[in-house]
Design a protein around this motif. Sequence first.
Motif, PDB file in Angstrom:
ATOM      1  N   LEU A   2      80.669  16.742  -0.346  1.00 39.22           N
ATOM      2  CA  LEU A   2      80.969  18.002  -1.036  1.00 39.22           C
ATOM      3  C   LEU A   2      80.206  18.138  -2.347  1.00 39.22           C
ATOM      4  O   LEU A   2      80.151  19.226  -2.916  1.00 39.22           O
ATOM      5  CB  LEU A   2      82.474  18.103  -1.296  1.00 39.22           C
ATOM      6  CG  LEU A   2      83.365  18.333  -0.078  1.00 39.22           C
ATOM      7  CD1 LEU A   2      84.818  18.473  -0.511  1.00 39.22           C
ATOM      8  CD2 LEU A   2      82.925  19.565   0.711  1.00 39.22           C
ATOM      9  N   ASP A   3      79.615  17.040  -2.834  1.00 37.99           N
ATOM     10  CA  ASP A   3      78.807  17.109  -4.054  1.00 37.99           C
ATOM     11  C   ASP A   3      77.437  17.728  -3.789  1.00 37.99           C
ATOM     12  O   ASP A   3      76.742  18.147  -4.722  1.00 37.99           O
ATOM     13  CB  ASP A   3      78.608  15.715  -4.654  1.00 37.99           C
ATOM     14  CG  ASP A   3      79.879  15.142  -5.253  1.00 37.99           C
ATOM     15  OD1 ASP A   3      80.884  15.876  -5.327  1.00 37.99           O
ATOM     16  OD2 ASP A   3      79.871  13.959  -5.644  1.00 37.99           O
ATOM     17  N   LEU A   4      77.023  17.753  -2.537  1.00 36.34           N
ATOM     18  CA  LEU A   4      75.695  18.261  -2.190  1.00 36.34           C
ATOM     19  C   LEU A   4      75.609  19.759  -2.453  1.00 36.34           C
ATOM     20  O   LEU A   4      76.528  20.515  -2.112  1.00 36.34           O
ATOM     21  CB  LEU A   4      75.414  17.982  -0.707  1.00 36.34           C
ATOM     22  CG  LEU A   4      74.012  18.346  -0.217  1.00 36.34           C
ATOM     23  CD1 LEU A   4      72.979  17.371  -0.783  1.00 36.34           C
ATOM     24  CD2 LEU A   4      73.969  18.333   1.305  1.00 36.34           C
ATOM     25  N   ARG A  40      78.790  11.542  -4.348  1.00 38.78           N
ATOM     26  CA  ARG A  40      79.868  10.856  -3.630  1.00 38.78           C
ATOM     27  C   ARG A  40      80.030  11.495  -2.256  1.00 38.78           C
ATOM     28  O   ARG A  40      80.098  12.718  -2.140  1.00 38.78           O
ATOM     29  CB  ARG A  40      81.187  10.978  -4.400  1.00 38.78           C
ATOM     30  CG  ARG A  40      82.382  10.298  -3.727  1.00 38.78           C
ATOM     31  CD  ARG A  40      83.645  10.455  -4.542  1.00 38.78           C
ATOM     32  NE  ARG A  40      83.506   9.861  -5.855  1.00 38.78           N
ATOM     33  CZ  ARG A  40      83.672   8.561  -6.125  1.00 38.78           C
ATOM     34  NH1 ARG A  40      83.992   7.726  -5.151  1.00 38.78           N
ATOM     35  NH2 ARG A  40      83.525   8.098  -7.346  1.00 38.78           N
ATOM     36  N   ASP A  41      80.060  10.671  -1.213  1.00 40.30           N
ATOM     37  CA  ASP A  41      80.434  11.223   0.084  1.00 40.30           C
ATOM     38  C   ASP A  41      81.874  10.829   0.395  1.00 40.30           C
ATOM     39  O   ASP A  41      82.507  10.103  -0.372  1.00 40.30           O
ATOM     40  CB  ASP A  41      79.459  10.837   1.201  1.00 40.30           C
ATOM     41  CG  ASP A  41      79.248   9.342   1.307  1.00 40.30           C
ATOM     42  OD1 ASP A  41      80.073   8.586   0.779  1.00 40.30           O
ATOM     43  OD2 ASP A  41      78.245   8.922   1.926  1.00 40.30           O
ATOM     44  N   LEU A  78      65.287  10.241  -1.536  1.00 42.51           N
ATOM     45  CA  LEU A  78      66.641   9.853  -1.150  1.00 42.51           C
ATOM     46  C   LEU A  78      67.627  10.377  -2.186  1.00 42.51           C
ATOM     47  O   LEU A  78      67.338  10.360  -3.388  1.00 42.51           O
ATOM     48  CB  LEU A  78      66.770   8.331  -1.065  1.00 42.51           C
ATOM     49  CG  LEU A  78      65.957   7.619   0.021  1.00 42.51           C
ATOM     50  CD1 LEU A  78      65.965   6.108  -0.218  1.00 42.51           C
ATOM     51  CD2 LEU A  78      66.496   7.944   1.400  1.00 42.51           C
ATOM     52  N   LEU A  79      68.773  10.830  -1.705  1.00 44.71           N
ATOM     53  CA  LEU A  79      69.880  11.227  -2.574  1.00 44.71           C
ATOM     54  C   LEU A  79      70.949  10.144  -2.436  1.00 44.71           C
ATOM     55  O   LEU A  79      71.690  10.117  -1.454  1.00 44.71           O
ATOM     56  CB  LEU A  79      70.429  12.591  -2.150  1.00 44.71           C
ATOM     57  CG  LEU A  79      71.626  13.137  -2.919  1.00 44.71           C
ATOM     58  CD1 LEU A  79      71.281  13.358  -4.392  1.00 44.71           C
ATOM     59  CD2 LEU A  79      72.115  14.442  -2.282  1.00 44.71           C
ATOM     60  N   PRO A  80      71.009   9.192  -3.389  1.00 45.60           N
ATOM     61  CA  PRO A  80      71.924   8.054  -3.246  1.00 45.60           C
ATOM     62  C   PRO A  80      73.383   8.485  -3.242  1.00 45.60           C
ATOM     63  O   PRO A  80      73.760   9.472  -3.873  1.00 45.60           O
ATOM     64  CB  PRO A  80      71.622   7.207  -4.493  1.00 45.60           C
ATOM     65  CG  PRO A  80      70.268   7.647  -4.956  1.00 45.60           C
ATOM     66  CD  PRO A  80      70.191   9.104  -4.606  1.00 45.60           C
ATOM     67  N   ALA A  81      74.189   7.734  -2.516  1.00 45.01           N
ATOM     68  CA  ALA A  81      75.638   7.899  -2.542  1.00 45.01           C
ATOM     69  C   ALA A  81      76.245   6.720  -3.289  1.00 45.01           C
ATOM     70  O   ALA A  81      75.705   5.607  -3.253  1.00 45.01           O
ATOM     71  CB  ALA A  81      76.199   7.979  -1.120  1.00 45.01           C
ATOM     72  N   VAL A  82      77.357   6.949  -3.957  1.00 40.75           N
ATOM     73  CA  VAL A  82      77.940   5.905  -4.797  1.00 40.75           C
ATOM     74  C   VAL A  82      78.436   4.718  -3.978  1.00 40.75           C
ATOM     75  O   VAL A  82      78.658   3.638  -4.524  1.00 40.75           O
ATOM     76  CB  VAL A  82      79.087   6.455  -5.677  1.00 40.75           C
ATOM     77  CG1 VAL A  82      78.564   7.473  -6.674  1.00 40.75           C
ATOM     78  CG2 VAL A  82      80.190   7.065  -4.817  1.00 40.75           C
TER      79      VAL A  82
END
Length: 198
Positions: A103-105, A177-178, A124-128
């Motif tokens: 939802l942060d995207l 965050r995913d 790349l879009l890193p996730a926490v």
Amino acid sequence: MVKLGIFARPPVPGTVKTRLIKGIGAEKATAVYRYCLQHAIAVALESKLPLQLYLTDYSDDVLFDGLASCLQTDGDLGERMLHALQEQLQTADAAIIIGSDCLDLSSQHLHEAATALQNHDIVLLPAVDGGYALIGCRRIAGELFQQVSWSTDQVLQQTMANAKALDYRLCLLESVRDIDTLHDLEHYPELLELIARN
């Protein structure tokens, strides 16, 4: 031109957000997934990038109405992303793939990724949690996805190491965050409200 793909599952109870099922049940987990998938599709459409859905199974769900879709190939996640990116690059200068649980995207992330690909090979879009929510490329080799421990906190680091070994110019965007666990849900009041309603 930059093409965009969404990797998604049809929102069928028991098959999506399986790590949430034990805590909130299959129906509520599916409601969470559906909400996140709607967000991903909305962000993709807002970006105006040419869009293709890559589904794990055929579906006539209303969510997919009017959208170009095809089935993902067989294999692990890396093999399936490789095939999709190779397919997109046949008719585009660059290709981006996103998932359906972040939802942060935002469409801004998609445009930042597209801009980065003007002078980088990989973005790349890193996730926490140690993975990533977006991957984009101008060129792609299967080695990028080899020796990657999918669904672990090592995915990002292993992918970055592979990119370095391939001598790819890599761009990392800001972390997001995913949504995979009950703890992740606590960061999104709208999801907690959704669960309470269902």
